[in-house]
Design a protein around this motif. Structure first.
Motif, PDB file in Angstrom:
ATOM      1  N   UNK A 554       0.851  -1.185   0.000  1.00  0.00           N
ATOM      2  CA  UNK A 554       0.000   0.000   0.000  1.00  0.00           C
ATOM      3  C   UNK A 554       0.887   1.235   0.000  1.00  0.00           C
ATOM      4  N   UNK A 555       0.377   2.306  -0.572  1.00  0.00           N
ATOM      5  CA  UNK A 555       1.138   3.543  -0.658  1.00  0.00           C
ATOM      6  C   UNK A 555       0.620   4.535   0.377  1.00  0.00           C
ATOM      7  N   UNK A 556       1.527   5.383   0.858  1.00  0.00           N
ATOM      8  CA  UNK A 556       1.122   6.376   1.845  1.00  0.00           C
ATOM      9  C   UNK A 556       0.016   7.245   1.257  1.00  0.00           C
ATOM     10  N   UNK A 561      -7.678   6.379  -1.626  1.00  0.00           N
ATOM     11  CA  UNK A 561      -6.662   6.497  -2.684  1.00  0.00           C
ATOM     12  C   UNK A 561      -6.057   5.144  -3.026  1.00  0.00           C
ATOM     13  N   UNK A 562      -5.859   4.294  -2.039  1.00  0.00           N
ATOM     14  CA  UNK A 562      -5.268   2.990  -2.298  1.00  0.00           C
ATOM     15  C   UNK A 562      -6.233   2.047  -3.011  1.00  0.00           C
ATOM     16  N   UNK A 563      -7.507   2.094  -2.666  1.00  0.00           N
ATOM     17  CA  UNK A 563      -8.477   1.230  -3.352  1.00  0.00           C
ATOM     18  C   UNK A 563      -8.661   1.679  -4.798  1.00  0.00           C
ATOM     19  N   UNK A 564      -8.703   2.996  -5.015  1.00  0.00           N
ATOM     20  CA  UNK A 564      -8.904   3.531  -6.373  1.00  0.00           C
ATOM     21  C   UNK A 564      -7.581   3.801  -7.071  1.00  0.00           C
ATOM     22  N   UNK A 565      -6.510   3.164  -6.630  1.00  0.00           N
ATOM     23  CA  UNK A 565      -5.165   3.419  -7.173  1.00  0.00           C
ATOM     24  C   UNK A 565      -5.134   3.136  -8.681  1.00  0.00           C
ATOM     25  N   UNK A 597      -8.745   7.698   6.137  1.00  0.00           N
ATOM     26  CA  UNK A 597      -7.681   7.318   7.066  1.00  0.00           C
ATOM     27  C   UNK A 597      -6.372   7.077   6.318  1.00  0.00           C
ATOM     28  N   UNK A 598      -5.293   7.646   6.838  1.00  0.00           N
ATOM     29  CA  UNK A 598      -3.968   7.453   6.228  1.00  0.00           C
ATOM     30  C   UNK A 598      -3.435   6.077   6.619  1.00  0.00           C
ATOM     31  N   UNK A 599      -2.982   5.310   5.615  1.00  0.00           N
ATOM     32  CA  UNK A 599      -2.502   3.953   5.884  1.00  0.00           C
ATOM     33  C   UNK A 599      -1.038   3.936   6.318  1.00  0.00           C
ATOM     34  N   UNK A 600      -0.337   5.064   6.184  1.00  0.00           N
ATOM     35  CA  UNK A 600       1.078   5.098   6.545  1.00  0.00           C
ATOM     36  C   UNK A 600       1.953   4.564   5.425  1.00  0.00           C
ATOM     37  N   UNK A 603       1.617   0.963   4.223  1.00  0.00           N
ATOM     38  CA  UNK A 603       0.499   0.423   4.983  1.00  0.00           C
ATOM     39  C   UNK A 603       0.850   0.007   6.386  1.00  0.00           C
ATOM     40  N   UNK A 604       1.872   0.648   6.977  1.00  0.00           N
ATOM     41  CA  UNK A 604       2.362   0.205   8.283  1.00  0.00           C
ATOM     42  C   UNK A 604       1.374   0.466   9.421  1.00  0.00           C
ATOM     43  N   UNK A 605       0.362   1.320   9.208  1.00  0.00           N
ATOM     44  CA  UNK A 605      -0.598   1.618  10.255  1.00  0.00           C
ATOM     45  C   UNK A 605      -1.757   0.625  10.290  1.00  0.00           C
ATOM     46  N   UNK A 606      -1.749  -0.350   9.382  1.00  0.00           N
ATOM     47  CA  UNK A 606      -2.805  -1.358   9.326  1.00  0.00           C
ATOM     48  C   UNK A 606      -2.222  -2.724   9.626  1.00  0.00           C
TER      49      UNK A 606
END
Length: 718
Positions: A554-556, A561-565, A597-600, A603-606
């Motif tokens: 996943x990208x920061x 934004x990540x689902x619709x990347x 929500x920001x994934x970091x 994706x480190x926050x998930x």
């Protein structure tokens, strides 16, 4: 220049006013030149014999011609007469000094201009290198065409700044002459006014010139970085396996900056120094041609010293650059794998490894700075020596009435500036070659064509999703002697689920990478609806063929934004529908910022399961015709896994390729393919393969036993 240097050693004689060469002086000089010529011929013919070394020949020639050149210089500059037919250098002390000077001159010549023998050996290579550097520099200049208006304005202000700078020392001398003679208020005020006006014009023009050149530098740097980044991301996956991240980031940051400087900053300084050198030289000649002739002694000495310095400094600078890249790579690896570092208690080990890299960089920088310090010391000593000579000889000219005090002050100011301009010219030329070297590395990547073609144009309105692996043989670029697939053939049909199973390293992930177009097989091809993969448009192919990996990236940014990347004009409803299918909507709704929500970073926050569900939603939102799932349910709970399977079951015409080590997941597959050492060893349904009691049966029994033992161990711990 060496002959002029020798001639200045006799400047202790008083100047005799206007030049008046007697017939006796001409006769004695003629005798000296004839004796020197005879001496040179004798040594060349009888003493040297078969010697063919160019250095020896030059040393003998300079030694023989030193005396007549010395006496001719004294006669020209000081209007003195030779002492006798053998010249004043015939005494033992001066003979030794002149011979030493000749040896030093030949050494400098050999360093700056290699002999014809070595030039013949390296001539073709040097000519080719120069031609290549010239072509690279012109290519960089062509990239600067969009900034032509800024460069033109900068050149205009550069010319104005140079003109103003050149006349400030001239009027400084005028002021000194006015103060030294009978004071004239009007002349004094006029000179002061012109000096102030020139200083103001120089400051304004210099500031505008520097600002425009820096804008050009920034614009070109941005343009080149973007071009290089676009070129890098288009390369095949094998390219990144062979290149280190630190090397690529160094090209993007350091080399692009050096490349941009070759046009903006270096051309700025080079043009300024060149124009000022010509203008200052003209003004110096108008003040005193004799002192100007004496000043030329410094030019070759500076050029030779600068060349020796550049040779060592550039090599050390390149080593420092490579060392910095290695240190950055070490730090990047440790930060990216900080979980692994922490789990193996290697914090101190990684710190020591990074310290070793920094120590190497520090040692190289120390050597580089030491070379620079010695060079600056030598250059300063030479400049001071020349200034002392000029002031001494200028005093003689003032006493003889050939020059005023103000003109001498102006000349000394010009002479100091001329030395710095010549040094800048030599340094900038070398620095431009260094920048061209950095540009060569950038152009290597810009010109590189991906080994996997992405220039296809096929994009049919409908796609059935029939995939055929036809007799594939593939070797990874990093392992060319070990085949990952051998004569591999397989059919994937629409509406069916195909599962690939086997031991790790058998070739399952290789099949996925080839189907995604990451690599090009050395033999055979992959057909999608009867057409080779490379014939399809790159964007179209990756909309119709989607993959979810075991460790999704996943990208920061936000979850939306990540689902619709990679999708444009994707509304919120589509994002939420895809999240529901992937069983991700519920946990996203419980977050404070929901889909914002920001994934970091990565994706480190998930959690691992949350990242996998978002990655599944990212694939499903594209509604692909061919869906590849590589161990995507390994981090999901039973309920989430069931919901994902139900969502996939609602797409009856989709081609599904699944890789899983948990064989329970793939028991419902329409066909199961067992791969071992890059070959298909078994193929069929779960029931058929269990009845055969072959590789699949043994694999399932072993995995079942391992899972049972793992469960028992967990129960005991509980």
């Amino acid at each position: 220049s060496l002959l002029l240097f020798c001639s200045t050693s006799g400047l202790g004689s008083e100047s005799r006013g206007e030049t008046n060469y007697s017939s006796s002086s001409v006769f004695l000089l003629t005798q000296l030149w004839l004796v020197a010529a005879v001496k040179w011929i004798c040594l060349r013919c009888f003493l040297l014999g078969s010697w063919s070394e160019a250095t020896v020949r030059r040393c003998v020639a300079v030694s023989c011609l030193m005396c007549p050149a010395y006496e001719s210089g004294l006669t020209l500059l000081m209007n003195t007469q030779p002492e006798n037919w053998s010249g004043s250098l015939s005494c033992p002390g001066k003979t030794i000094a002149s011979t030493a000077a000749a040896l030093i001159a030949c050494l400098f010549w050999e360093v700056s201009f290699p002999s014809a023998k070595s030039a013949t050996a390296e001539g073709s290579e040097s000519a080719e290198r120069k031609q290549r550097n010239r072509a690279l520099f012109m290519r960089v200049v062509r990239y600067s065409k969009p900034d032509a208006p800024l460069l033109s304005g900068a050149f205009v202000f550069l010319s104005l700044a140079v003109i103003c700078d050149m006349f400030i020392p001239f009027y400084t001398g005028k002021v000194i002459d006015i103060l030294g003679e009978q004071y004239q208020p009007n002349s004094f005020m006029s000179a002061i006014f012109l000096m102030g006006l020139l200083s103001l014009g120089s400051s304004l023009s210099s500031g505008l010139r520097g600002g425009l050149f820096m804008c050009t530098l920034s614009s070109l740097n941005k343009r080149v970085r973007l071009m290089l980044f676009n070129a890098l991301v288009k390369q095949e996956i094998g390219f990144f396996e062979d290149k280190k991240t630190g090397d690529l980031t160094s090209r993007l940051s350091t080399d692009t900056k050096l490349m941009s400087q070759s046009v903006a900053m270096n051309v700025n300084i080079l043009l300024r120094s060149l124009i000022k050198s010509v203008g200052v030289l003209y003004l110096m000649l108008s003040l005193s041609w004799k002192l100007t002739l004496l000043t030329f002694i410094e030019a070759p000495l500076i050029a030779i010293t600068q060349k020796i310095y550049n040779t060592h400094y550039e090599q050390l600078s390149k080593e420092v650059q490579d060392s910095v890249a290695r240190a950055n790579e070490t730090a990047g690896e440790a930060v990216a794998g900080v979980r692994t570092v922490r789990s193996f208690h290697m914090e101190l080990g990684e710190a020591c490894r990074y310290d070793d890299r920094l120590t190497d960089t520090h040692n190289l920088k120390t050597r580089r700075d030491t070379v620079r310090a010695v060079y600056l010391l030598v250059r300063r000593v030479m400049s001071l020596g020349i200034q002392v000579l000029i002031m001494y000889y200028g005093r003689q000219l003032i006493k003889s009435g050939c020059m005023s005090t103000g003109n001498l002050v102006s000349f000394i100011l010009y002479q100091g500036d001329l030395g710095s301009y010549i040094r800048s010219l030599v340094y900038m030329y070398s620095n431009m070659l260094n920048s061209v070297g950095a540009a060569a590395k950038v152009f290597d990547y810009l010109d590189r064509k991906p080994l996997v073609s992405i220039d296809g144009s096929l994009h049919p309105e409908t796609l059935a999703g029939q995939v055929h692996f036809n007799n594939l043989t593939f070797f990874y670029p990093t392992r060319p002697d070990q085949p990952a697939l051998k004569n591999f053939s397989l059919d994937l049909k629409p509406g069916q689920m195909t599962a690939l199973v086997g031991m790790s390293g058998g070739g399952k992930s290789t099949c996925v990478s080839l189907l995604e177009g990451f690599y090009q097989p050395q033999q055979g091809h992959i057909l999608l609806d009867g057409q080779p993969l490379q014939n399809y448009q790159h964007k179209y192919l990756h909309q119709k063929v989607a993959m979810v990996g075991q460790d999704p990236v996943l990208f920061s940014g936000s979850i939306r934004d990540n689902i619709a990347y990679g999708l444009t004009d994707c509304d919120q409803k589509k994002v939420e529908d895809a999240a529901r299918e992937a069983n991700a909507h519920d946990f996203i709704s419980r977050l404070e910022k929901r889909y914002d929500t920001d994934v970091g970073e990565r994706g480190c926050l998930l959690s691992g399961g949350q990242k996998q569900r978002i990655a599944i939603a990212r694939a499903l939102i594209r509604q692909p015709q061919v869906l590849i799932m590589d161990e995507v349910t390994s981090s999901l709970d039973t309920e989430s896994e069931r919901m994902v399977q139900d969502a996939l079951a609602r797409r009856p015409n989709q081609t599904l390729l699944v890789i899983a080590h948990r064989l329970k997941t793939i028991e419902r597959a329409d066909q199961i393919v067992v791969i071992d050492k890059g070959e298909v060893v078994e193929q069929g349904t779960h029931q058929e393969l269990m009845e055969k009691k072959g590789n699949y049966y043994k694999l399932r029994e072993r995995l079942f036993t391992e899972e049972k033992e793992a469960d028992e161990k967990v129960d005991k711990q509980d």
